[in-house]
Design a protein around this motif. Structure first.
Motif, PDB file in Angstrom:
ATOM      1  N   GLU A  25     -39.519 -28.829  52.856  1.00  0.00           N
ATOM      2  CA  GLU A  25     -40.557 -28.102  53.575  1.00  0.00           C
ATOM      3  C   GLU A  25     -40.587 -28.541  55.038  1.00  0.00           C
ATOM      4  N   PRO A  26     -40.949 -27.652  55.959  1.00  0.00           N
ATOM      5  CA  PRO A  26     -40.989 -28.028  57.378  1.00  0.00           C
ATOM      6  C   PRO A  26     -41.931 -29.198  57.617  1.00  0.00           C
ATOM      7  N   GLN A  27     -41.441 -30.162  58.370  1.00  0.00           N
ATOM      8  CA  GLN A  27     -42.203 -31.366  58.671  1.00  0.00           C
ATOM      9  C   GLN A  27     -42.470 -31.460  60.175  1.00  0.00           C
ATOM     10  N   ALA A  28     -43.358 -32.390  60.534  1.00  0.00           N
ATOM     11  CA  ALA A  28     -43.604 -32.663  61.947  1.00  0.00           C
ATOM     12  C   ALA A  28     -42.326 -33.180  62.593  1.00  0.00           C
ATOM     13  N   GLN A  29     -42.084 -32.777  63.839  1.00  0.00           N
ATOM     14  CA  GLN A  29     -40.885 -33.195  64.553  1.00  0.00           C
ATOM     15  C   GLN A  29     -41.262 -33.882  65.858  1.00  0.00           C
ATOM     16  N   ARG A  30     -40.425 -34.811  66.260  1.00  0.00           N
ATOM     17  CA  ARG A  30     -40.660 -35.515  67.523  1.00  0.00           C
ATOM     18  C   ARG A  30     -40.317 -34.590  68.680  1.00  0.00           C
ATOM     19  N   ARG A  31     -41.273 -34.390  69.558  1.00  0.00           N
ATOM     20  CA  ARG A  31     -41.075 -33.436  70.652  1.00  0.00           C
ATOM     21  C   ARG A  31     -39.933 -33.851  71.575  1.00  0.00           C
ATOM     22  N   LEU A  32     -39.739 -35.149  71.748  1.00  0.00           N
ATOM     23  CA  LEU A  32     -38.660 -35.604  72.624  1.00  0.00           C
ATOM     24  C   LEU A  32     -37.300 -35.202  72.058  1.00  0.00           C
ATOM     25  N   THR A  33     -37.106 -35.351  70.764  1.00  0.00           N
ATOM     26  CA  THR A  33     -35.822 -34.969  70.177  1.00  0.00           C
ATOM     27  C   THR A  33     -35.660 -33.452  70.167  1.00  0.00           C
ATOM     28  N   MET A 166     -42.109 -26.592  63.084  1.00  0.00           N
ATOM     29  CA  MET A 166     -41.723 -25.192  63.010  1.00  0.00           C
ATOM     30  C   MET A 166     -42.702 -24.453  62.100  1.00  0.00           C
ATOM     31  N   PRO A 167     -43.335 -23.388  62.604  1.00  0.00           N
ATOM     32  CA  PRO A 167     -44.234 -22.613  61.745  1.00  0.00           C
ATOM     33  C   PRO A 167     -43.512 -22.098  60.508  1.00  0.00           C
ATOM     34  N   ARG A 168     -44.230 -21.991  59.411  1.00  0.00           N
ATOM     35  CA  ARG A 168     -43.617 -21.619  58.143  1.00  0.00           C
ATOM     36  C   ARG A 168     -42.836 -20.303  58.203  1.00  0.00           C
ATOM     37  N   PRO A 169     -43.379 -19.209  58.763  1.00  0.00           N
ATOM     38  CA  PRO A 169     -42.603 -17.958  58.804  1.00  0.00           C
ATOM     39  C   PRO A 169     -41.301 -18.102  59.588  1.00  0.00           C
ATOM     40  N   LEU A 170     -41.351 -18.826  60.707  1.00  0.00           N
ATOM     41  CA  LEU A 170     -40.133 -19.036  61.495  1.00  0.00           C
ATOM     42  C   LEU A 170     -39.150 -19.902  60.723  1.00  0.00           C
ATOM     43  N   PHE A 171     -39.653 -20.884  60.000  1.00  0.00           N
ATOM     44  CA  PHE A 171     -38.795 -21.710  59.158  1.00  0.00           C
ATOM     45  C   PHE A 171     -38.097 -20.860  58.102  1.00  0.00           C
ATOM     46  N   GLU A 172     -38.848 -19.981  57.456  1.00  0.00           N
ATOM     47  CA  GLU A 172     -38.276 -19.136  56.413  1.00  0.00           C
ATOM     48  C   GLU A 172     -37.157 -18.261  56.959  1.00  0.00           C
ATOM     49  N   SER A 216     -36.357 -27.139  46.162  1.00  0.00           N
ATOM     50  CA  SER A 216     -36.612 -27.439  47.567  1.00  0.00           C
ATOM     51  C   SER A 216     -37.268 -26.213  48.192  1.00  0.00           C
ATOM     52  N   ALA A 217     -37.508 -26.277  49.494  1.00  0.00           N
ATOM     53  CA  ALA A 217     -38.128 -25.148  50.175  1.00  0.00           C
ATOM     54  C   ALA A 217     -37.207 -23.944  50.237  1.00  0.00           C
ATOM     55  N   THR A 218     -35.916 -24.165  50.026  1.00  0.00           N
ATOM     56  CA  THR A 218     -34.955 -23.055  50.098  1.00  0.00           C
ATOM     57  C   THR A 218     -34.264 -22.782  48.766  1.00  0.00           C
ATOM     58  N   ARG A 219     -34.678 -23.464  47.705  1.00  0.00           N
ATOM     59  CA  ARG A 219     -34.131 -23.177  46.385  1.00  0.00           C
ATOM     60  C   ARG A 219     -35.256 -23.110  45.366  1.00  0.00           C
ATOM     61  N   PRO A 220     -35.798 -21.957  45.108  1.00  0.00           N
ATOM     62  CA  PRO A 220     -35.463 -20.662  45.706  1.00  0.00           C
ATOM     63  C   PRO A 220     -36.110 -20.497  47.088  1.00  0.00           C
ATOM     64  N   LEU A 221     -35.555 -19.587  47.870  1.00  0.00           N
ATOM     65  CA  LEU A 221     -36.099 -19.275  49.187  1.00  0.00           C
ATOM     66  C   LEU A 221     -36.971 -18.026  49.057  1.00  0.00           C
ATOM     67  N   ARG A 222     -38.253 -18.207  49.088  1.00  0.00           N
ATOM     68  CA  ARG A 222     -39.180 -17.087  48.957  1.00  0.00           C
ATOM     69  C   ARG A 222     -39.801 -16.800  50.321  1.00  0.00           C
ATOM     70  N   LEU A 223     -39.544 -15.641  50.843  1.00  0.00           N
ATOM     71  CA  LEU A 223     -40.036 -15.271  52.158  1.00  0.00           C
ATOM     72  C   LEU A 223     -41.433 -14.658  52.059  1.00  0.00           C
ATOM     73  N   SER A 224     -42.320 -15.114  52.931  1.00  0.00           N
ATOM     74  CA  SER A 224     -43.630 -14.495  53.058  1.00  0.00           C
ATOM     75  C   SER A 224     -43.471 -13.166  53.789  1.00  0.00           C
ATOM     76  N   THR A 225     -44.552 -12.426  53.891  1.00  0.00           N
ATOM     77  CA  THR A 225     -44.497 -11.158  54.627  1.00  0.00           C
ATOM     78  C   THR A 225     -44.083 -11.402  56.075  1.00  0.00           C
ATOM     79  N   ALA A 226     -44.662 -12.443  56.678  1.00  0.00           N
ATOM     80  CA  ALA A 226     -44.324 -12.752  58.069  1.00  0.00           C
ATOM     81  C   ALA A 226     -42.866 -13.176  58.193  1.00  0.00           C
ATOM     82  N   GLY A 227     -42.366 -13.951  57.213  1.00  0.00           N
ATOM     83  CA  GLY A 227     -40.973 -14.355  57.250  1.00  0.00           C
ATOM     84  C   GLY A 227     -40.036 -13.177  57.110  1.00  0.00           C
ATOM     85  N   THR A 228     -40.384 -12.236  56.230  1.00  0.00           N
ATOM     86  CA  THR A 228     -39.571 -11.025  56.060  1.00  0.00           C
ATOM     87  C   THR A 228     -39.561 -10.198  57.334  1.00  0.00           C
ATOM     88  N   VAL A 229     -40.714 -10.129  57.990  1.00  0.00           N
ATOM     89  CA  VAL A 229     -40.791  -9.390  59.256  1.00  0.00           C
ATOM     90  C   VAL A 229     -39.890 -10.027  60.303  1.00  0.00           C
TER      91      VAL A 229
END
Length: 272
Positions: A25-33, A166-172, A216-229
């Motif tokens: 699942e999308p996690q917090a990321q270090r802005r510098l990296t 990364m927001p969830r729809p963008l991640f998807e 995992s978050a991609t097995r299966p990969l289920r797209l939300s409406t926003a992700g599909t858009v």
């Protein structure tokens, strides 16, 4: 998460095994990296270029061998599987799907969050012979998808930089692109006989693995409406870019010539 599988002797149902991608699942990321991500990955890109040269000869040799053996020789299957796993890890980092730097290791890495599972098996000789022709529809889809993502990659980068994740729809949508690209590359390299599919994620069917507990978050990969858009938007933008810009996304220099030679539109998956 399941480790990449390279065994060549598999049951009949494994012949059409569709390669899978595991990303948490999308996690917090270090802005510098995030700010200097692609600069940090320059050494990885250089390694991919070198490994891609070897992949070129491995793929060509494997193509001839598969015509006679109906399968890839084990050493070639192991190398191309390892290359695909390494390449996918680097791409996942470049796409900002994970914040962990990819290790310089050409083998399965259990501690790294991005993993793939491929199962090289028997191949249809006719499909091997006409592989490049069969690839054309998938190559078009993959090229449009990558072109669309590349056209808005700065916006995606700014979003992750500002939010620190990364927001969830963008991640998807981004994970869908990476997974389709990985499956496309696996088909190009004859690591699977399963044609690239499930661009818009996985659907639940009673009695199928997709309806089981998520691995995992991609097995299966289920797209939300926003992700599909977003997936649809990437494809539309890619189409517009190709029609009016007369170009595609920058080719993947690590593998383009290595796998497809001069085939038009082949391996334009890398967004960098």
């Amino acid at each position: 998460m399941t480790q990449p599988t390279w065994a060549s002797k598999l049951p009949d149902e494994a012949d059409e095994w569709l390669p899978v991608l595991d990303i948490p699942e999308p996690q917090a990321q270090r802005r510098l990296t995030v700010l200097v991500r692609w600069i940090l990955l320059i050494p990885q890109f250089i390694v991919l270029v070198i490994l891609g040269i070897v992949a070129f000869f491995a793929t060509v040799t494997g193509w001839f061998a598969a015509l006679f053996m109906a399968r890839l020789p084990d050493p070639i299957a192991r190398y191309l599987s390892g290359f695909l796993a390494y390449e996918t890890r680097v791409h996942a980092s470049a796409l900002l799907l994970v914040d962990v730097y990819p290790p310089f290791v050409f083998r399965p890495v259990s501690a790294y969050p991005v993993r793939i599972e491929v199962r090289p098996g028997r191949l249809n000789r006719l499909a091997v012979l006409f592989r490049i022709i069969l690839l054309i529809p998938a190559a078009i889809v993959q090229s449009l998808f990558a072109s669309g993502w590349y056209a808005v990659c700065v916006v995606s980068w700014l979003v992750v930089l500002i939010l620190g994740r990364m927001p969830r729809p963008l991640f998807e949508a981004t994970a869908a692109m990476l997974r389709y690209t990985m499956r496309y590359n696996a088909y190009v390299a004859m690591l699977t006989s399963a044609y690239p599919k499930r661009l818009f994620g996985d659907r639940d069917f009673p009695g199928t693995p997709d309806s089981a507990a998520p691995v995992s978050a991609t097995r299966p990969l289920r797209l939300s409406t926003a992700g599909t858009v977003l997936v649809t938007l990437f494809l539309v933008i890619g189409l517009i870019v190709n029609i009016f810009g007369g170009t595609t996304a920058p080719p993947d220099k690590t593998h383009d010539s290595a796998v497809c030679g001069a085939a038009p539109g082949c391996r334009t998956d890398a967004p960098f």
